[in-house]
Design an enzyme around this catalytic site. Structure first.
Site, PDB file in Angstrom:
ATOM      1  N   GLU A  21       0.945  -0.871  -0.007  1.00  0.00           N
ATOM      2  CA  GLU A  21       0.033   0.075   0.109  1.00  0.00           C
ATOM      3  C   GLU A  21       0.866   1.396  -0.025  1.00  0.00           C
ATOM      4  O   GLU A  21       0.662   2.227  -0.599  1.00  0.00           O
ATOM      5  CB  GLU A  21      -0.925   0.072   1.133  1.00  0.00           C
ATOM      6  CG  GLU A  21      -1.952   1.039   1.233  1.00  0.00           C
ATOM      7  CD  GLU A  21      -3.053   1.265   2.146  1.00  0.00           C
ATOM      8  OE1 GLU A  21      -3.190   0.176   2.722  1.00  0.00           O
ATOM      9  OE2 GLU A  21      -3.366   2.115   2.505  1.00  0.00           O
ATOM     10  N   ARG A  63      -7.776   2.586  13.609  1.00  0.00           N
ATOM     11  CA  ARG A  63      -8.500   1.056  13.497  1.00  0.00           C
ATOM     12  C   ARG A  63      -8.530   0.259  14.582  1.00  0.00           C
ATOM     13  O   ARG A  63      -9.751  -0.259  14.874  1.00  0.00           O
ATOM     14  CB  ARG A  63      -8.301   0.521  12.060  1.00  0.00           C
ATOM     15  CG  ARG A  63      -9.244  -0.583  11.732  1.00  0.00           C
ATOM     16  CD  ARG A  63      -9.076  -0.938  10.333  1.00  0.00           C
ATOM     17  NE  ARG A  63      -9.816  -0.055   9.384  1.00  0.00           N
ATOM     18  CZ  ARG A  63     -10.949  -0.126   8.992  1.00  0.00           C
ATOM     19  NH1 ARG A  63     -11.873  -1.077   9.139  1.00  0.00           N
ATOM     20  NH2 ARG A  63     -11.479   0.885   8.088  1.00  0.00           N
ATOM     21  N   GLU A  67      -9.891  -9.057   4.831  1.00  0.00           N
ATOM     22  CA  GLU A  67      -9.916  -8.455   6.079  1.00  0.00           C
ATOM     23  C   GLU A  67     -10.827  -8.792   6.915  1.00  0.00           C
ATOM     24  O   GLU A  67     -10.453  -9.288   7.959  1.00  0.00           O
ATOM     25  CB  GLU A  67      -9.915  -6.933   5.946  1.00  0.00           C
ATOM     26  CG  GLU A  67      -8.863  -6.187   5.138  1.00  0.00           C
ATOM     27  CD  GLU A  67      -8.971  -4.646   5.351  1.00  0.00           C
ATOM     28  OE1 GLU A  67      -8.036  -4.148   6.053  1.00  0.00           O
ATOM     29  OE2 GLU A  67      -9.986  -3.974   4.667  1.00  0.00           O
TER      30      GLU A  67
END
Ligand code: NAG
Ligand code: NAG
Ligand code: NAG
Ligand code: NAG
Length: 638
Positions: free
Chosen positions: A144, A222, A570
């Site tokens: 990423e 998160r 995920e």
């Protein structure tokens, strides 16, 4: 300044890979040992943090802890994880000398950031750089942002040498240079009523960011938004700390801090239930959110199916019956113990950074009737392009074979978000669908005028009428926008939910474990492609199992100890932890059969050493066990 072992110190360019590797071998690097911080504990001790301050507060934590009948405290440690994508980081840069243009082929989940960052390093505008991605051999978050440094180094080389340069890291280089999943430490204090209701939860969350912040703030956020897992707590205080250490820069990894947050919660649930002598599943069920309740970040739960899924998995797995069978097995076996665990999960779908929740698409219909689509997402084996082709074919009402997708490229769709956060099918799918709707609208008069004609003939007629047969599409996720300072606004567009029940058997003498059975249920809404989604669930589950059992990252070169390093989608990933909690259950049986009823604080991953030690019998007592702080790295000295 150099901050960690493995940091890139230079670039060697050669005609062939073999020459380059030989040249690298000739470089002499002299290391001297400088003061350094590796683990979360060392960072805490030395006050080594990145300056970020994140907290979520709901209700009155002090009052909640005061009013609780019981207050429990503990620590939960969770180790890192190497991505081990199938293809290592790779980049090819081709300079186009005429207009100072650069073409980049990169194994990146983030073509736009590659383009923009290379432009800024070279000091030219982004419009002279195109980043193209056909597909990646797996990413899992590791590409990423950590794919970008390689492109930067090569871009500088290509700029000076005016020649194309390609590099694909060897596996060992890749593991040393690029970051991994963040190790976490949770320090918690939880208040419970005497009838087993959670009343207050005070958690300090630490993650090991490594030497640079990279995505660590978002990963921390998160984890903080997932530390409730599926349980309602009226008074909550979550404080997040980002540790700065001298290791590789840790980064995104499937789940992005969510699994670590939920792992802390489920350890809390187990340890409290054990300490109170109540059944952990009753405790879980009693505290599950119900429809309409608010999370600690004040999001109202709508379409909340976790209680239903939980009970369904419990029934379908014949939980009660097998519980009895396992208890019987354990009473008859001294060196083999079985364990059972049923774990629920929810995972918030949206980037926590609001601006990333947007996507673009470009669709051309050629006058032979064939369709070419492009969108902002990257294919890395997750089947994204297949889903996008399906959406285009359905919206345009043409056969799937009519539609093609060549590559992801920044000159086709600009300003793309990284392919991450489990949102890519949603946001790119809407962008593709919006572009196709525009085109379908333009073709509608022709379809009505010539109902018996083929798509090719309809398109041909429109072309001769000078109809624009290209369209771009755009989408931004509605409703969301959370304010961290005020704890208001919607964090996630929706939640993906599920539960898994796993039975394991451990070998008390070796610490080995075997998964005997898993029942898993995910609510995936109306699936675009059932086969792809099942593949994603199975893949995520297995990767989650690896994370909390056999994969361990060690940073402690120490000649005196025996290391047992096993460098090995995920929402379902966290359900891999059902294996971890089933192991914990089996360990509990082993300890009980030695009349050891003390609550065990099991750190993740539950490697054979950890399992063996946690059984804590006579044999273990005769070993001197030395535990290195942090990272769940253990050293055994016999
Ligand atoms: C961290 O703290 C310990 C104990 O105070 C000290 O010995 C060590 O030198 C410190 N490390 C660094 C890198 O400052
Ligand atoms: C939580 O959100 C609701 C709306 O869903 C709002 O009425 C309430 O004031 C918010 N509470 C806090 C503490 O911000
Ligand atoms: C419970 O599970 C059994 C099989 O294990 C199944 O036959 C039955 O339909 C399930 N009941 C419900 C209410 O889901
Ligand atoms: C791309 O993003 C930049 C800044 O982030 C913005 O100025 C520009 O308008 C965007 N372009 C499109 C086509 O969205």
């Amino acid at each position: 300044m150099h901050y960690y072992t493995g940091q890139i110190i230079g670039l060697i360019v050669a005609e062939t890979q073999a020459i380059a590797q030989e040249a690298v071998g000739l470089v002499k690097v002299h290391y001297s040992e400088l003061p350094h911080i590796l683990s979360i504990e060392e960072a805490i001790e030395n006050n080594s943090y990145f300056p970020v301050n994140r907290r979520i507060v709901k209700g009155d934590i002090e009052k909640g802890l005061e009013e609780a009948d019981f207050v429990f405290e503990g620590e939960t440690r969770i180790g890192g994880q190497e991505h081990f994508y199938l293809e290592t980081q790779a980049t090819l840069i081709i300079p186009k000398l005429e207009d100072k243009e650069f073409e980049i082929h990169s194994s990146t989940q983030n073509p736009t950031e590659t383009q923009i960052t290379v432009a800024s390093v070279l000091g030219i505008d982004a419009n002279r750089i195109v980043c193209r991605v056909k597909r990646l051999g797996g990413g899992f978050g590791g590409k990423e942002t950590r794919s970008i440094p390689l492109s930067l180094a090569l871009a500088v080389g290509a700029w000076h040498l005016k020649k194309p340069i390609r590099c694909m890291l060897d596996r060992d280089e890749d593991i040393i240079i690029s970051g991994q999943r963040h190790p976490f430490l949770g320090r918690w204090k939880v208040g419970v009523t005497k009838d087993g209701k959670l009343l207050a939860m005070d958690v300090q969350i630490y993650n090991n960011g490594g030497w640079s912040a990279d995505l660590s703030v978002a990963v921390l956020e998160r984890s903080m938004t997932h530390v409730d897992n599926c349980y309602y707590v009226p008074n909550v205080r979550i404080i997040g700390h980002l540790c700065k250490t001298n290791i590789h820069s840790n980064t995104a990894f499937r789940g992005f801090g969510g699994p670590q947050g939920m792992m802390i919660t489920e350890n809390i649930m187990c340890e409290i239930a054990d300490s109170m002598g109540i059944d952990v599943n009753d405790f879980r069920e009693k505290n599950l959110y119900v429809e309409g309740q608010q999370t600690h970040f004040n999001q109202t739960l709508k379409d909340w199916h976790v209680p239903l899924i939980y009970r369904q998995v419990k029934n379908d797995s014949e939980f009660e019956k097998r519980r009895e069978e396992i208890d019987k097995f354990n009473s008859e076996h001294k060196w083999r113990k079985r364990g059972l665990a049923l774990i629920p999960t929810k995972f918030g779908i949206s980037f926590t950074a609001l601006h990333l929740n947007q996507a673009g698409a470009l669709v051309h219909i050629y006058h032979d009737g064939s369709v070419l689509i492009s969108h902002g997402g990257v294919e890395m084996g997750q089947g994204l392009h297949t889903k996008m082709l399906q959406i285009a074919a359905e919206t345009l009402d043409v056969p799937l074979e009519t539609v093609h997708l060549m590559e992801t490229a920044t000159n086709l769709v600009g300003n793309t978000s990284a392919t991450a956060a489990s949102v890519s099918s949603d946001i790119n799918g809407y962008a593709v669908s919006n572009a196709c709707k525009t085109l379908a609208e333009r073709l509608k008069p022709y379809r009505e005028k010539m109902p018996d004609k083929s798509f090719k003939e309809i398109v041909h007629a429109a072309y001769f009428d000078r109809v624009n047969l290209s369209a771009n599409g755009f989408y931004k996720t509605p409703d969301i926008g959370y304010n961290w300072d005020k704890n208001e606004g919607q964090m996630f567009f929706y939640f993906t939910m599920g539960a898994a029940c796993t039975e394991v058997e451990i070998d008390v003498l070796t610490g080995d474990h075997t998964i005997l059975r898993t029942d898993l249920c995910m609510d995936i809404g109306r699936s675009i492609n059932y086969a792809i989604d099942v593949g994603q669930i199975e893949g995520a589950f297995v990767q989650g199992v690896g994370w909390c059992t056999i994969e361990e990252t060690l940073h402690f070169p120490n000649g005196h100890t025996i290391h047992s390093s096993k460098g090995v989608g995920e929402p379902p990933l966290f359900l891999g932890s059902s294996v971890f909690f089933a192991i914990r259950d089996a360990i509990k049986s082993a300890r009980q059969s030695n009349n050891n009823g003390a609550t065990v604080a099991l750190s993740s991953p539950a490697t054979p050493e950890i399992i063996r030690l946690a059984c804590d019998d006579e044999i273990v007592k005769n070993c001197k066990v030395e535990r290195k702080d942090g990272e769940s790295a253990w050293a055994l000295r016999v």
